[in-house]
Design a protein around this motif. Structure first.
Motif, mmCIF file in Angstrom:
data_model
loop_
_atom_site.group_PDB
_atom_site.id
_atom_site.type_symbol
_atom_site.label_atom_id
_atom_site.label_comp_id
_atom_site.label_asym_id
_atom_site.label_seq_id
_atom_site.Cartn_x
_atom_site.Cartn_y
_atom_site.Cartn_z
ATOM 1 N N MET A 192 -2.037 18.642 45.678
ATOM 2 C CA MET A 192 -3.103 18.617 45.000
ATOM 3 C C MET A 192 -3.503 19.403 43.972
ATOM 4 O O MET A 192 -3.932 20.383 44.714
ATOM 5 C CB MET A 192 -3.560 17.552 46.582
ATOM 6 C CG MET A 192 -3.152 16.550 47.393
ATOM 7 S SD MET A 192 -2.933 15.650 46.444
ATOM 8 C CE MET A 192 -5.046 14.880 46.465
ATOM 9 N N PRO A 193 -3.732 19.063 43.619
ATOM 10 C CA PRO A 193 -5.171 19.305 41.766
ATOM 11 C C PRO A 193 -6.672 20.230 43.203
ATOM 12 O O PRO A 193 -7.851 19.094 43.384
ATOM 13 C CB PRO A 193 -5.182 18.652 40.914
ATOM 14 C CG PRO A 193 -5.262 17.220 41.323
ATOM 15 C CD PRO A 193 -4.160 17.756 42.567
ATOM 16 N N ASP A 194 -6.654 21.106 42.598
ATOM 17 C CA ASP A 194 -8.309 21.085 42.650
ATOM 18 C C ASP A 194 -9.667 20.022 42.384
ATOM 19 O O ASP A 194 -9.390 20.094 41.101
ATOM 20 C CB ASP A 194 -8.422 22.528 41.944
ATOM 21 C CG ASP A 194 -10.372 22.844 42.764
ATOM 22 O OD1 ASP A 194 -11.111 22.766 42.919
ATOM 23 O OD2 ASP A 194 -10.071 24.518 42.806
ATOM 24 N N THR A 195 -10.237 19.553 43.332
ATOM 25 C CA THR A 195 -10.983 18.402 42.412
ATOM 26 C C THR A 195 -12.261 19.407 41.884
ATOM 27 O O THR A 195 -12.855 18.265 40.734
ATOM 28 C CB THR A 195 -11.513 18.131 43.731
ATOM 29 O OG1 THR A 195 -11.936 19.156 44.826
ATOM 30 C CG2 THR A 195 -11.040 17.092 44.562
ATOM 31 N N ASP A 196 -12.207 20.725 41.683
ATOM 32 C CA ASP A 196 -13.241 21.130 41.195
ATOM 33 C C ASP A 196 -12.943 20.918 39.199
ATOM 34 O O ASP A 196 -13.433 21.718 38.128
ATOM 35 C CB ASP A 196 -14.553 22.118 41.076
ATOM 36 C CG ASP A 196 -15.297 22.241 43.166
ATOM 37 O OD1 ASP A 196 -14.895 21.009 42.754
ATOM 38 O OD2 ASP A 196 -14.691 22.248 43.790
ATOM 39 N N ILE A 197 -11.749 21.128 39.333
ATOM 40 C CA ILE A 197 -10.977 21.550 38.052
ATOM 41 C C ILE A 197 -11.409 20.198 36.551
ATOM 42 O O ILE A 197 -10.578 19.263 37.154
ATOM 43 C CB ILE A 197 -9.479 21.984 37.747
ATOM 44 C CG1 ILE A 197 -8.894 23.332 38.494
ATOM 45 C CG2 ILE A 197 -9.012 22.122 36.304
ATOM 46 C CD1 ILE A 197 -7.987 23.357 38.957
ATOM 47 N N ILE A 198 -11.843 20.039 35.752
ATOM 48 C CA ILE A 198 -11.982 18.992 34.902
ATOM 49 C C ILE A 198 -11.522 19.210 33.537
ATOM 50 O O ILE A 198 -11.469 20.585 33.264
ATOM 51 C CB ILE A 198 -13.854 19.338 34.800
ATOM 52 C CG1 ILE A 198 -14.305 18.765 35.607
ATOM 53 C CG2 ILE A 198 -13.939 17.809 33.868
ATOM 54 C CD1 ILE A 198 -14.230 17.985 36.718
ATOM 55 N N SER A 199 -10.312 17.887 32.845
ATOM 56 C CA SER A 199 -9.804 18.056 32.386
ATOM 57 C C SER A 199 -10.467 17.294 30.853
ATOM 58 O O SER A 199 -11.037 15.935 30.735
ATOM 59 C CB SER A 199 -8.486 17.628 32.497
ATOM 60 O OG SER A 199 -7.780 17.431 31.074
ATOM 61 N N LEU A 200 -10.647 17.877 30.070
ATOM 62 C CA LEU A 200 -11.568 17.533 28.477
ATOM 63 C C LEU A 200 -11.055 17.154 26.917
ATOM 64 O O LEU A 200 -10.318 18.285 27.002
ATOM 65 C CB LEU A 200 -13.310 18.237 28.249
ATOM 66 C CG LEU A 200 -14.053 18.211 30.033
ATOM 67 C CD1 LEU A 200 -15.387 19.592 28.578
ATOM 68 C CD2 LEU A 200 -14.324 17.318 30.000
ATOM 69 N N ASN B 65 0.515 16.287 35.641
ATOM 70 C CA ASN B 65 0.831 17.611 36.080
ATOM 71 C C ASN B 65 0.432 18.356 37.223
ATOM 72 O O ASN B 65 1.063 19.358 37.881
ATOM 73 C CB ASN B 65 0.670 18.520 34.798
ATOM 74 C CG ASN B 65 1.781 17.750 33.414
ATOM 75 O OD1 ASN B 65 2.136 17.050 34.039
ATOM 76 N ND2 ASN B 65 1.690 18.620 32.131
ATOM 77 N N GLY B 66 -1.254 17.614 37.576
ATOM 78 C CA GLY B 66 -1.684 18.090 39.060
ATOM 79 C C GLY B 66 -2.456 20.020 37.744
ATOM 80 O O GLY B 66 -3.206 20.448 39.429
ATOM 81 N N ASP B 67 -2.574 20.277 37.073
ATOM 82 C CA ASP B 67 -3.713 21.145 36.458
ATOM 83 C C ASP B 67 -5.315 20.830 36.762
ATOM 84 O O ASP B 67 -6.134 21.849 36.655
ATOM 85 C CB ASP B 67 -3.456 21.894 35.262
ATOM 86 C CG ASP B 67 -1.356 22.345 35.041
ATOM 87 O OD1 ASP B 67 -1.120 22.579 36.191
ATOM 88 O OD2 ASP B 67 -1.169 21.688 33.418
ATOM 89 N N ALA B 68 -5.223 19.049 36.452
ATOM 90 C CA ALA B 68 -6.750 19.158 36.274
ATOM 91 C C ALA B 68 -6.458 18.138 37.470
ATOM 92 O O ALA B 68 -5.901 17.323 37.984
ATOM 93 C CB ALA B 68 -7.436 18.614 35.464
#
Length: 350
Positions: free
Chosen positions: A1-9, A97-100
């Protein structure tokens, strides 16, 4: 699971590109210091904007992209030309990809939906994704969907929209059992199109644990806040949304004109300015900026293309709230519950 605090813009999207997306991200970071960002787009342009926001620069990674999707590009063209190379595609792909945990874009709506659907795919049991927006009401806010992703919807799809909208209301408003209404031309059960009447019957008979079906609602119920979730197909929903936005601007224009017309009006405004400030706050579309693409295997937020930093920050914060409150899990739970009712599984099997 990705970190819920990482936002992709998608840093290049919208009418104003990096000048708004970077400033909006910086504003969201001020209010939520736990956030970090992946910024997709032209590296030199992003670095130039980041120079004015050192705190954001420390919490951000830049993902270079060769292609920019223009606001007037056709979705099919954007998908062909921008796939794998555009900042829009890569911002969505980072969620896959689970990066964000969530993707935010102010870019071309049709292109974003096409890329998001192609990249993330729909959740099992969902026929079509929907766009859901927050709607200011006399009681606070409501969720309204679909506001433009689908022109037309059958009964099964309207039921899916009801489930997804209810899950969104539970995630954002901490409600155990949101009230849901189907937008119709009257509240009587015999009125409206056959698909709307059938969807109402299915929801009524299902007696779902996480959703309370209110019945039909009319156009004036949107502003009243009669229900927590209003469900309609995308053609009517988009017209309703644009009408409400235009009406808010019209009223604001009338007030500005009236308050400056005479000396007595200006004096009256001076004594009532606190009340007018509160009214302006309630009518400010930036506070509820952002439509959510529901029904995909990932969370994507579409910000209004012409918004400013405050509006973009609101879209970022909405996205963060959605993933922090496990919107995907709530939708999956509701889909499982609906499948347990035999007559409700029709749309899930299409």
């Amino acid at each position: 699971m990705p970190d819920t605090d990482i936002i992709s813009l998608d840093a290049m999207g919208g009418d104003f590109g990096t000048s708004v997306s970077i400033a909006g991200a910086a504003l969201a970071l001020e209010r939520r210091p736990q956030l970090s960002f992946l910024l997709h787009g032209d590296e030199s342009a992003i670095k130039g904007e980041l120079a004015g926001f050192p705190a954001l620069a420390k919490k951000s990674g830049i993902v270079p992209a060769e292609v920019h999707v223009a606001m007037d590009d056709k979705p099919s063209k954007a998908l062909r030309a921008g796939r794998w190379k555009s900042g829009m595609w890569r911002s969505v792909e980072s969620v896959k990809n689970g990066d964000a945990a969530v993707c935010i874009s102010a870019g071309n709506t049709g292109a974003l939906m096409a890329m998001a659907r192609f990249c993330l795919r729909t959740m099992p049991g969902i026929d079509r994704p929907a766009m859901a927006a927050l709607w200011p009401t006399m009681k606070g806010e409501s969720v309204v969907l679909d506001v433009g992703a689908n022109v037309g919807a059958d009964a099964g799809q309207l039921v899916d929209f009801a489930l997804m909208g209810s899950a969104m209301a539970r995630a954002l408003y901490d409600l155990d059992r949101p009230t849901v209404g189907l937008l119709n031309i009257g509240v009587e059960e015999v009125k409206g199109q056959e698909d709307v009447r059938e969807a109402g019957q299915r929801l009524r008979e299902a007696e779902l644990e996480n959703l309370h079906y209110h019945g039909f609602v009319e156009g004036d119920d949107l502003g009243k806040g009669t229900v927590d979730v209003v469900v309609t197909e995308g053609f009517a929903g988009n017209i309703a949304l644009k009408t409400a936005e235009g009406t808010a601007k019209q009223i604001a224009s009338y007030l500005r004109s009236a308050m400056g017309r005479t000396i007595m009006a200006r004096i009256g405004y001076f004594f009532a300015r606190n009340a007018f400030e509160q009214l302006r706050e309630k009518m400010d579309p930036r506070k509820v900026n952002g439509a959510v693409f529901l029904g995909l295997n990932g969370v994507v937020i579409k910000s209004h293309g012409g918004t400013d930093a405050e509006g973009f920050a609101a879209a970022v914060e909405m996205g963060h709230d959605m993933v922090a409150n496990a919107i995907m899990d709530k939708i999956a739970t509701d889909l499982r519950s609906i499948k347990e009712v035999p007559e409700m599984s029709k749309s899930a099997e299409t």
